[in-house]
Design an enzyme around this catalytic site. Sequence first.
Site, PDB file in Angstrom:
ATOM      1  N   CYS A  88      62.500  28.220  38.402  1.00 46.66           N
ATOM      2  CA  CYS A  88      61.201  28.458  37.773  1.00 46.66           C
ATOM      3  C   CYS A  88      61.238  27.969  36.328  1.00 46.66           C
ATOM      4  O   CYS A  88      61.553  28.719  35.403  1.00 46.66           O
ATOM      5  CB  CYS A  88      60.835  29.940  37.834  1.00 46.66           C
ATOM      6  SG  CYS A  88      59.174  30.281  37.218  1.00 46.66           S
ATOM      7  N   THR A  92      41.426  47.759  43.567  1.00 50.17           N
ATOM      8  CA  THR A  92      40.369  47.314  44.477  1.00 50.17           C
ATOM      9  C   THR A  92      39.046  47.239  43.734  1.00 50.17           C
ATOM     10  O   THR A  92      38.812  47.979  42.779  1.00 50.17           O
ATOM     11  CB  THR A  92      40.228  48.258  45.690  1.00 50.17           C
ATOM     12  OG1 THR A  92      39.231  47.736  46.576  1.00 50.17           O
ATOM     13  CG2 THR A  92      39.829  49.660  45.263  1.00 50.17           C
ATOM     14  N   THR A 121      35.397  44.868  47.510  1.00 50.09           N
ATOM     15  CA  THR A 121      34.719  43.656  47.966  1.00 50.09           C
ATOM     16  C   THR A 121      35.671  42.818  48.813  1.00 50.09           C
ATOM     17  O   THR A 121      36.889  42.890  48.659  1.00 50.09           O
ATOM     18  CB  THR A 121      34.234  42.791  46.790  1.00 50.09           C
ATOM     19  OG1 THR A 121      35.365  42.386  46.012  1.00 50.09           O
ATOM     20  CG2 THR A 121      33.267  43.548  45.903  1.00 50.09           C
TER      21      THR A 121
END
Length: 480
Positions: A125, A374, A377
């Site tokens: 990375c 959350t 949707t």
Amino acid sequence: MIVADSECRAELKDYLRFAPGGVGDSGPGEEQRESRARRGPRGPSAFIPVEEVLREGAESLEQHLGLEALMSSGRVDNLAVVMGLHPDYFTSFWRLHYLPLHTDGPLASSWRHYIAIMAAARHQCSYLVGSHMAEFLQTGGDPEWLLGLHRAPEKLRKLSEINKLLAHRPWLITKEHIQALLKTGEHTWSLAELIQALVLLTHCHSLSSFVFGCGILPEGDADGSPAPQAPTPPSEQSSPPSRDPLNNSGGFESARDVEALMERMRQLQESLLRDEGTSQEEMESRFELEKSESLLVTPSADILEPSPHPDMLCFVEDPAFGYEDFTRRGAQAPPTFRAQDYTWEDHGYSLIQRLYPEGGQLLDEKFQAAYSLTYNTIAMLSGVDTSVLRRAIWNYIHCVFGIRYDDYDYGEVNQLLERNLKVYIKTVACYPEKTTRRMYNLFWRHFRHSEKVHVNLLLLEARMQAALLYALRAITRYMT
């Protein structure tokens, strides 16, 4: 060793040049700047259209979160920009991210950044390696150490084995690995130092997954190009907006896909309310089936194996060591980790609180922030209870790391997670350096980009918790 030194020395400036506050050459030439100007502004992600995240200035993110430390360097980095699509989570993330790297603790600051380099290098990375190289030097680290592990102190080199296991096969960690680091000797680790190192290692391994999973790009170039701006924080009532959640897949077909997923979620929730019991034997059988089927969930054969960069190999011992499926055909699998036998809530959290009290509460808040996040949707629909979907994603990630929940019906995973999503989850969690834009585009084509970032938050936290549970269980066994 001379070859490794020369290769690493040649690459060092390139990586520091892209790090926040990095050093290096004076910058790209006029031709490169003109080319970049013709292309227009580059966003923070190779996968997400720039207009999806560049809504307001960087100040809006800082003001929303109230985090002065975030802007201490005078800029918001690309990782923060993308993760900031979910600022309620990012608040918890930043507190934990900042704590082990910048506050008082048993390890020197430069050592912490070197450990982060070791962790990120396991997954090649470059985004994180470059960032922590710059921080390592800014905190007084010896530049010679950046030529490779062989130039670092023996005490740091002793972390290589557990770094390797945590990154790729954490289920192999035993109390003997802990004992080898803590036993009395010239280069011994204290328990407090080791706990901080383990948090750093698992944090950077999982953060590498987020970087690759969201296609995070390097920061503004060294010629002074401005850093990207921060996204608009979402309201509490709705998921962060996209111009058209169906723009990648053709409206009516995608609408049917969403409705089908909604129907499966509704049926599962109704069966839970009716408490339609499933026998323990059946639950275990479904876990074993899901674990076996995960063997078939692999990236396409035409995905090229990433070539290890010499600058990464400097910090990696046994580079050929990587993830192998917890259950392999024809091989004796290690015992399944039964989550009820060693839970985060009852065992891992209390051990961390005792040995690293500053970090335990923040870790718990970060795990909860991702798991419970959350906006009610899904794609174009609102007022949706997404709890069964979030639980399926979290538990599937733990499944590929050999962790089973006795009270969870793994049949839900097959009902809720499409194959393309499973391939993406397993790739990002287990070998993130193999993640491609195509994998990102293929799953949930009808969902918002912010919802795909949400999946990556679940990936980050579930992966980190899984690795920590294996490490903390080994420490508990060592101490008893």
